[in-house]
Write a protein that holds these residues in place. Structure first.
Motif, PDB file in Angstrom:
ATOM      1  N   ASN A   1       0.842  -1.195   0.000  1.00  0.00           N
ATOM      2  CA  ASN A   1       0.000   0.000   0.000  1.00  0.00           C
ATOM      3  C   ASN A   1       0.880   1.249   0.000  1.00  0.00           C
TER       4      ASN A   1
ATOM      5  N   ARG B   1       0.287  -6.069   1.390  1.00  0.00           N
ATOM      6  CA  ARG B   1      -1.088  -6.555   1.519  1.00  0.00           C
ATOM      7  C   ARG B   1      -1.182  -8.025   1.143  1.00  0.00           C
TER       8      ARG B   1
ATOM      9  N   ARG C   1      -9.290   3.499  -7.539  1.00  0.00           N
ATOM     10  CA  ARG C   1      -8.841   3.095  -6.216  1.00  0.00           C
ATOM     11  C   ARG C   1      -9.654   1.904  -5.711  1.00  0.00           C
TER      12      ARG C   1
ATOM     13  N   THR D   1      -8.188  -1.755  -4.454  1.00  0.00           N
ATOM     14  CA  THR D   1      -8.510  -2.346  -3.156  1.00  0.00           C
ATOM     15  C   THR D   1      -9.067  -3.753  -3.315  1.00  0.00           C
TER      16      THR D   1
ATOM     17  N   GLN E   1      -6.214  -6.192  -4.329  1.00  0.00           N
ATOM     18  CA  GLN E   1      -5.343  -6.518  -3.198  1.00  0.00           C
ATOM     19  C   GLN E   1      -6.040  -7.437  -2.200  1.00  0.00           C
ATOM     20  N   ALA E   2      -7.333  -7.211  -1.985  1.00  0.00           N
ATOM     21  CA  ALA E   2      -8.079  -8.060  -1.047  1.00  0.00           C
ATOM     22  C   ALA E   2      -8.165  -9.489  -1.567  1.00  0.00           C
TER      23      ALA E   2
END
Length: 417
Positions: free
Chosen positions: A84, A90, A371, A375, A378-379
């Motif tokens: 990040n 992450r 963005r 997210t 990455q999750a």
């Protein structure tokens, strides 16, 4: 020896002293041909960013007898972390070091391009003549010979000219049939990379930072003193495609402007760009041509079939292509038509497989515009790594990125693979 007493050795000119050119010089030298390598750069071009070996490329290096030498020069990069804006990982995908299956995002065989070029040059130099600081300006050919006109005003006559001079190959432009289709397949991605001083916070894990707007920054450290920086941009514009042919200062300005607001360590990276000892900017493309030869001229490596950095197989494909081409020339020195036809028929299925592995739609997923998409990426990656899915998929895959294609018999008669 691959040439018989009745068949004189070929006079071979290799244009380009990179990885494919050095591998060709080695294998053709082993075939007892008279090999000359011309390189426009004034010395051995032992520079460049980090590259990797995978699948059949590892086999090609093993066949040359230098796999242990390569192992001694490998870069320690045990995995890839997605970080990040504070540099916190992450998700981290580790290399597959099990010795089976396929490589992950980072290979078990990561090496600096310059180190690999030096290893291959040491292998080839005793059986080839090298001419540095000289380019190939013009080519003429007939049924008996190729006449090469060099940048220093000299000329030379050869039986075969091999263009191993990269994705922007001058040999390809000069020698392929007039009216040939544009060879570049664009994927809408651009890349720049350079070296900066390493700091204590730079670990051996490769950091990947995703930035809104289809941008990505990678940081990887290959020795105690230096860190590599990569800026990657997903953009389809005339300006982005043209910038790589502009003066270096204009290129640096372009990349600084595109990434100045990215966050993380971008100020450090841009500051380091200004005085970087090495800087390179390129459009990510594939080279796709219907033919790799014309008369006595033939293409190899990126000049023939650049697969793009996102294939993970560019260096391996260059080594494999050199292996196949040299083998055919060693076996058929008196029949170039057959040698080149066999080269195409043998290698093209492998190249088609490698090039097909680059899918622009998947690349877009890895370079999100928003963005929220970053997210989500990455999750999902964090969940997958927690469950060890990338590791298990790699370890239990039956083949690497080159598919199940296998190297043909050794380019040198009587030598075992």
């Amino acid at each position: 020896m691959s040439t018989s007493c009745e068949t004189p050795p070929l006079r071979v000119l290799i244009c380009g002293g990179g990885i494919a050119g050095q591998a060709l010089a080695y294998w053709l030298g082993q075939g007892r041909h008279r090999v000359t390598v011309v390189e426009r750069f004034p010395a051995l071009r032992a520079t460049g960013a980090q590259v990797d070996l995978r699948g059949q490329g590892i086999d090609a290096i093993r066949s040359m007898g230098v796999l242990d030498v390569v192992r001694e020069e490998l870069v320690d990069e045990p995995g890839v972390a997605f970080v990040n804006s504070r540099g916190e990982p992450r998700a981290t995908i580790m290399a597959n070091a099990s010795g089976r299956g396929r490589q992950t995002l980072t290979s078990e065989y990561e090496i600096m391009r310059g180190d690999l070029v030096r290893i291959l040059h040491d292998l080839a130099k005793d059986d080839a003549e090298y001419v540095f600081g000289t380019g190939l300006d013009r080519v003429e050919q007939d049924d008996e010979k190729v006449t090469a006109h060099f940048s220093d005003g000299t000329t030379g006559e050869y039986d075969v000219l091999i263009g191993a001079d990269g994705q922007g190959s001058r040999v390809r432009r000069a020698a392929l049939p007039a009216g040939a289709a544009e060879p570049y397949w664009q994927v809408g991605i651009h890349m720049a990379y350079w070296f900066i001083p390493r700091t204590g916070s730079d670990s051996n894990i490769r950091d990947t930072y995703m930035v809104p707007g289809g941008r990505q920054i990678m940081r990887r450290s290959h020795n105690p003193e230096q860190t590599q920086v990569y800026f990657v941009l997903r953009e389809k514009s005339a300006e982005a495609s043209a910038i790589h042919r502009s003066p270096i200062e204009d290129q640096k300005r372009f990349w600084a402007n595109r990434f100045r607001d990215a966050g993380w360590q971008v100020d450090r990276f841009i500051d380091g760009m200004r005085d970087a000892p090495f800087f390179y900017s390129q459009e990510v493309v594939q080279v796709r041509t219907d033919t790799w030869s014309n008369g006595r001229v033939v293409l190899a490596g990126d000049a023939a079939h650049c697969a793009s950095p996102y294939s993970g197989m560019g260096v391996s494909a260059g080594l494999v292509g050199a292996y196949v081409l040299a083998g055919e020339l060693n076996r058929h020195p008196d029949d170039l038509t057959t040698a080149f036809a066999n080269y195409d028929a043998t290698l093209r299925p492998f190249i088609d497989e490698v090039q097909a592995s680059v899918k622009p739609a998947l690349l877009k997923l890895g370079m999100p515009k928003s963005r929220a998409a970053i997210t989500a990426f990455q999750a999902a990656t964090a969940v997958a790594t927690t469950l060890r899915i990338p590791e298990l998929v790699a370890r239990f895959s039956s083949e690497d990125r080159g598919g199940d294609w296998r190297l043909p018999p050794s380019p040198v008669a009587g030598r075992e693979l």
